[in-house]
Design a protein around this motif. Sequence first.
Motif, PDB file in Angstrom:
ATOM      1  N   ARG A  74      94.719  66.429  29.067  1.00 43.72           N
ATOM      2  CA  ARG A  74      94.972  67.678  29.796  1.00 43.72           C
ATOM      3  C   ARG A  74      95.921  67.466  30.969  1.00 43.72           C
ATOM      4  N   LEU A  75      95.685  66.407  31.727  1.00 45.06           N
ATOM      5  CA  LEU A  75      96.568  66.105  32.852  1.00 45.06           C
ATOM      6  C   LEU A  75      97.993  65.826  32.363  1.00 45.06           C
ATOM      7  N   SER A  76      98.106  65.097  31.264  1.00 42.26           N
ATOM      8  CA  SER A  76      99.420  64.732  30.736  1.00 42.26           C
ATOM      9  C   SER A  76     100.186  65.952  30.230  1.00 42.26           C
ATOM     10  N   TYR A  77      99.474  66.933  29.659  1.00 37.45           N
ATOM     11  CA  TYR A  77     100.138  68.149  29.188  1.00 37.45           C
ATOM     12  C   TYR A  77     100.882  68.846  30.324  1.00 37.45           C
ATOM     13  N   GLY A  78     100.358  68.737  31.546  1.00 38.72           N
ATOM     14  CA  GLY A  78     101.044  69.331  32.690  1.00 38.72           C
ATOM     15  C   GLY A  78     102.009  68.380  33.362  1.00 38.72           C
ATOM     16  N   ALA A  79     101.602  67.092  33.497  1.00 35.70           N
ATOM     17  CA  ALA A  79     102.362  66.136  34.305  1.00 35.70           C
ATOM     18  C   ALA A  79     103.661  65.696  33.652  1.00 35.70           C
ATOM     19  N   LEU A  80     103.632  65.414  32.353  1.00 38.29           N
ATOM     20  CA  LEU A  80     104.817  64.839  31.703  1.00 38.29           C
ATOM     21  C   LEU A  80     105.991  65.821  31.639  1.00 38.29           C
ATOM     22  N   PRO A  81     105.775  67.078  31.207  1.00 40.42           N
ATOM     23  CA  PRO A  81     106.908  68.020  31.262  1.00 40.42           C
ATOM     24  C   PRO A  81     107.415  68.247  32.682  1.00 40.42           C
ATOM     25  N   ALA A  82     106.495  68.271  33.659  1.00 40.37           N
ATOM     26  CA  ALA A  82     106.910  68.470  35.052  1.00 40.37           C
ATOM     27  C   ALA A  82     107.774  67.314  35.524  1.00 40.37           C
ATOM     28  N   ALA A  83     107.446  66.089  35.100  1.00 44.23           N
ATOM     29  CA  ALA A  83     108.239  64.918  35.483  1.00 44.23           C
ATOM     30  C   ALA A  83     109.649  65.001  34.903  1.00 44.23           C
ATOM     31  N   VAL A  84     109.754  65.449  33.647  1.00 47.48           N
ATOM     32  CA  VAL A  84     111.064  65.570  32.996  1.00 47.48           C
ATOM     33  C   VAL A  84     111.909  66.642  33.690  1.00 47.48           C
ATOM     34  N   GLY A 150      97.969  68.645  36.836  1.00 43.03           N
ATOM     35  CA  GLY A 150      98.860  67.633  36.284  1.00 43.03           C
ATOM     36  C   GLY A 150     100.317  67.954  36.553  1.00 43.03           C
ATOM     37  N   ALA A 151     100.681  69.244  36.424  1.00 44.66           N
ATOM     38  CA  ALA A 151     102.065  69.653  36.668  1.00 44.66           C
ATOM     39  C   ALA A 151     102.460  69.424  38.128  1.00 44.66           C
ATOM     40  N   VAL A 152     101.566  69.772  39.047  1.00 48.68           N
ATOM     41  CA  VAL A 152     101.845  69.562  40.475  1.00 48.68           C
ATOM     42  C   VAL A 152     102.006  68.079  40.769  1.00 48.68           C
ATOM     43  N   LEU A 153     101.105  67.262  40.220  1.00 47.65           N
ATOM     44  CA  LEU A 153     101.185  65.813  40.429  1.00 47.65           C
ATOM     45  C   LEU A 153     102.445  65.228  39.798  1.00 47.65           C
ATOM     46  N   GLY A 154     102.817  65.743  38.615  1.00 48.41           N
ATOM     47  CA  GLY A 154     104.016  65.247  37.943  1.00 48.41           C
ATOM     48  C   GLY A 154     105.262  65.445  38.776  1.00 48.41           C
ATOM     49  N   ALA A 155     105.396  66.639  39.378  1.00 49.03           N
ATOM     50  CA  ALA A 155     106.553  66.901  40.239  1.00 49.03           C
ATOM     51  C   ALA A 155     106.502  66.059  41.508  1.00 49.03           C
ATOM     52  N   LEU A 156     105.318  65.979  42.117  1.00 48.89           N
ATOM     53  CA  LEU A 156     105.151  65.245  43.371  1.00 48.89           C
ATOM     54  C   LEU A 156     105.445  63.758  43.193  1.00 48.89           C
ATOM     55  N   VAL A 157     104.919  63.184  42.113  1.00 44.12           N
ATOM     56  CA  VAL A 157     105.111  61.755  41.867  1.00 44.12           C
ATOM     57  C   VAL A 157     106.573  61.442  41.562  1.00 44.12           C
ATOM     58  N   THR A 158     107.239  62.295  40.802  1.00 43.34           N
ATOM     59  CA  THR A 158     108.637  62.059  40.448  1.00 43.34           C
ATOM     60  C   THR A 158     109.539  62.124  41.676  1.00 43.34           C
ATOM     61  N   ILE A 159     109.231  63.029  42.607  1.00 45.08           N
ATOM     62  CA  ILE A 159     110.050  63.172  43.810  1.00 45.08           C
ATOM     63  C   ILE A 159     109.752  62.078  44.834  1.00 45.08           C
ATOM     64  N   TYR A 191      96.120  58.296  33.134  1.00 40.19           N
ATOM     65  CA  TYR A 191      97.125  59.357  33.005  1.00 40.19           C
ATOM     66  C   TYR A 191      98.383  59.011  33.789  1.00 40.19           C
ATOM     67  N   ALA A 192      98.222  58.174  34.839  1.00 39.54           N
ATOM     68  CA  ALA A 192      99.375  57.820  35.670  1.00 39.54           C
ATOM     69  C   ALA A 192     100.336  56.883  34.952  1.00 39.54           C
ATOM     70  N   VAL A 193      99.870  56.185  33.907  1.00 43.47           N
ATOM     71  CA  VAL A 193     100.744  55.253  33.192  1.00 43.47           C
ATOM     72  C   VAL A 193     101.923  55.968  32.529  1.00 43.47           C
ATOM     73  N   PRO A 194     101.687  56.959  31.639  1.00 41.19           N
ATOM     74  CA  PRO A 194     102.847  57.652  31.059  1.00 41.19           C
ATOM     75  C   PRO A 194     103.645  58.438  32.092  1.00 41.19           C
ATOM     76  N   LEU A 195     102.954  58.970  33.117  1.00 41.82           N
ATOM     77  CA  LEU A 195     103.660  59.736  34.148  1.00 41.82           C
ATOM     78  C   LEU A 195     104.635  58.851  34.914  1.00 41.82           C
ATOM     79  N   THR A 196     104.154  57.717  35.420  1.00 49.19           N
ATOM     80  CA  THR A 196     105.044  56.832  36.190  1.00 49.19           C
ATOM     81  C   THR A 196     106.112  56.208  35.295  1.00 49.19           C
ATOM     82  N   ALA A 197     105.776  55.981  34.006  1.00 49.79           N
ATOM     83  CA  ALA A 197     106.769  55.421  33.090  1.00 49.79           C
ATOM     84  C   ALA A 197     107.918  56.405  32.849  1.00 49.79           C
ATOM     85  N   ILE A 198     107.584  57.667  32.615  1.00 55.86           N
ATOM     86  CA  ILE A 198     108.621  58.685  32.393  1.00 55.86           C
ATOM     87  C   ILE A 198     109.424  58.908  33.672  1.00 55.86           C
ATOM     88  N   ALA A 199     108.727  58.992  34.807  1.00 54.70           N
ATOM     89  CA  ALA A 199     109.424  59.185  36.080  1.00 54.70           C
ATOM     90  C   ALA A 199     110.327  57.987  36.394  1.00 54.70           C
TER      91      ALA A 199
END
Length: 257
Positions: A74-84, A150-159, A191-199
């Motif tokens: 669930r977290l990844s569904y929001g975080a990964l697109p937000a990171a991209v 997840g989407a909020v975290l994805g944007a925050l982590v990428t920035i 969940y942070a593994v794919p997020l930080t990898a994509i970012a």
Amino acid sequence: MTVSYVVSGFAVGLLVGLTGVGGGSLMTPLLTLLFGIHPSVAVGTDLAFASATKTAGTFAHRFKGTVRWDIVRRLSYGALPAAVVTTLLLKHFGAVSNEIGQVIRYSIAISVLLTVIALLFKGKLQAWLNAHPDRQLQGRQLANATMLSGAVLGALVTISSIGAGAVGATLLVLLYPRLSPAEIAGTDIAYAVPLTAIAAFGHWWLGSIDWSLLGALLLGSVPGITIGSLAARAVPEKFLRGLLAVTLTSVALKLVF
């Protein structure tokens, strides 16, 4: 200068091992303030650093059975697109320009302050929610709130490279207060593994990763995390978290002013 990076990696690794707080909250401001590294390069390098270290952590938690994979999805569904999307926006506006560097600098400050809030109030929030089960989200509302978080975290982590640790864990406490501390830690890391990898891949594409710096930081952080983890029980947790909260607040103010 390389020796300084190794020592910094060791110091951050030691604090992460002692407190469990994500290294980005410490490493990114350190690189920006102490060494004068451009905020975008500091963020990109720290994301690559986090991706490597969190992968090892996920294997350990998976072995112990402390990862809730349904929540990770669930977290990844929001975080990964937000990171991209955030990476594409950084590319469009210029990730290494002075203007974007200033935006990233303020984003880091905000993320650090969110980490401080998470450090100070996570336990109280969890206790309150467990005492008021009628206030807990259920079903579809819970799933949607998890994806939005997840989407909020994805944007925050990428920035800013900050947020996947203490802030992510606090959001998990709010959404899933019945999870054990080990499950919160394991799910947050997984969940942070794919997020930080994509970012990190996005920042590599933007040209904002310093590979020699990354190597020096890893060289210092691995023994630092090991020693910190072994010594964690000998140091009072409240003292460490209080010290860390004061330090991070000072860092955030310095980044802004």
